[in-house]
Enzyme design. Sequence first.
Site, short mmCIF file in Angstrom:
data_model
loop_
_atom_site.label_atom_id
_atom_site.label_comp_id
_atom_site.label_asym_id
_atom_site.label_seq_id
_atom_site.Cartn_x
_atom_site.Cartn_y
_atom_site.Cartn_z
N LYS A 52 0.82 -1.23 0.00
CA LYS A 52 0.00 0.00 0.00
C LYS A 52 0.84 1.26 0.00
O LYS A 52 0.48 2.26 -0.61
CB LYS A 52 -0.98 0.01 1.17
CG LYS A 52 -0.35 -0.19 2.53
CD LYS A 52 -0.48 -1.61 2.97
CE LYS A 52 0.43 -1.88 4.15
NZ LYS A 52 0.31 -3.21 4.66
N VAL A 110 -5.17 -3.54 0.65
CA VAL A 110 -6.15 -2.89 1.54
C VAL A 110 -7.00 -3.97 2.21
O VAL A 110 -7.61 -4.81 1.54
CB VAL A 110 -7.08 -1.94 0.75
CG1 VAL A 110 -8.07 -1.24 1.68
CG2 VAL A 110 -6.29 -0.91 -0.04
N GLU A 165 3.37 -3.28 11.17
CA GLU A 165 4.37 -3.08 10.12
C GLU A 165 5.76 -3.15 10.76
O GLU A 165 5.89 -2.98 11.98
CB GLU A 165 4.18 -1.70 9.50
CG GLU A 165 2.85 -1.50 8.79
CD GLU A 165 2.65 -2.45 7.64
OE1 GLU A 165 3.57 -2.64 6.84
OE2 GLU A 165 1.56 -3.04 7.55
N LYS A 203 -3.84 3.27 2.60
CA LYS A 203 -4.98 2.49 2.11
C LYS A 203 -6.12 3.43 1.66
O LYS A 203 -6.79 3.16 0.66
CB LYS A 203 -5.46 1.54 3.22
CG LYS A 203 -4.42 0.46 3.53
CD LYS A 203 -4.71 -0.28 4.82
CE LYS A 203 -3.67 -1.36 5.08
NZ LYS A 203 -3.74 -1.93 6.42
N GLY A 230 -2.23 -9.72 9.07
CA GLY A 230 -1.72 -11.09 9.29
C GLY A 230 -1.45 -11.79 7.98
O GLY A 230 -2.17 -11.60 6.99
N1 HSE Z 1 -0.03 -3.38 9.57
C1 HSE Z 1 -1.21 -3.59 8.82
C2 HSE Z 1 -2.39 -3.52 9.78
C3 HSE Z 1 -1.18 -4.93 8.12
O1 HSE Z 1 -2.17 -3.56 11.00
O2 HSE Z 1 -3.51 -3.41 9.34
C4 HSE Z 1 -1.80 -5.01 6.80
O3 HSE Z 1 -1.85 -3.90 6.02
#
Ligand code: HSE
Length: 422
Positions: A104, A131, A189, A204, A301
């Site tokens: 993204k 997304v 992340e 996103k 995940g």
């Molecule tokens: N780090 C992101 C979240 C994972 O916590 O939504 C997927 O984009």
Amino acid sequence: MIKKIGIIGLGNVGEAVIRSLKDSSRLISRKASLRLEVKGVCDVRKDKKRIASKYRIPFTTKPSSLINDPDIDIIVELIGGIGPAHNIVIAALKKGKHVVTANKALLASHGKDIFSLAQAKKREVGFEASVCAAIPLIKSISKGLVGCEVKALYGILNGTTNYILDKMTKERIDFNCALAQVQNKGFAEKNPTLDIEGIDSLHKLCILSYLCFGVWPPLKKVYAEGISRISLLDILYAQELNYRIKLLAIAKKQRDKIDLRVHPTLLAAEHLFSDTSSAYNAVYLNTYPAGELLFYGEGAGGVPTSSSVISDIVSIALNEKGLLRKEEKVSLCDMRDVKMRYYMRIMALDRPGVLAKISKILSTYNISIASVTQKERDIHKFVPIVMITHEAREDDVCKALSQIDKLSVIKSPSQKIRIEDL
Ligand code: HSE
């Protein structure tokens, strides 16, 4: 039909894609008369070879070995981040490969160029996994709702922050304690700042803005605020007022402008979003003629995300064309002019005349108070004063609070959280 794939990046998602492809290979060949073969995998970290060996797939540390392999039809980019991922995607498209990506950050900053190159090269870019992980939102908006105008979108687009807020609410723990717990779960992340400060949601939202409105907004022009300043106090006071706090990404079409923003938001406790727990995501769309739609599912995940990566691989292997939309000239609303209701928590001395001073400043900025509560009683100490306002202009609220914070009777910077009536 056999299609050959090269996977670059063997993190959580990369490994899950290899495993899920293996687990679902019979299902895919029955449903789509298709055999997918992972011809090679790549990661710059040599120790990732053990994953390749486990699945008996050739391993390389050089992305170019896969990009230049004439047998490979589809390059799957799962390294995340911008620099090297951008080079890989561009090189793969130039080499005539289709690309599938979950990236993204890359699409939010370079999506326009990547899609133009793909069009010029007559190649596809699948980005379902970028997304809301497992939720098939990209295909739903671009294909399922092809004849629909999107009027508004509200989304819980980040699993990590939703998990943190959920834990704070249910277990009555503070932000740092909840963050430490979710970091161990593998959702965050690599750099958790992206999640916590709302940047991942912003990325996103930019992709959704393109799909819904044909607008790639400049990242710096979209207001994004994360959850690191949300305290347990705010969560508890919001609960008392029958609200829940969620990190929302918001997109609203307003005549010739769109209102795009990401910030923590107070929502009515009864709203379906308020029940979105752990790392789940939820997206509400208000459209014409499809009306109101709600999407809900696992938002983070490796395993859930692998479902969307596989969906893109299969679509491309079946020669399905993605629907790219033409860019539209729509400008963004200025955040300073957006009007909302606000929750404010002001830490003030418990003395006669303090509330009068605060309300005088609010009235100067045309901010009308809907309710006010002083949460504790202590004449020697600072106490939280919690207010809900009627609709007020963002810039007025910022200026009023900065003036309030300069009063000698105020202890620490005041908190403000925006309220949305969904
Ligand atoms: N780090 C992101 C979240 C994972 O916590 O939504 C997927 O984009």
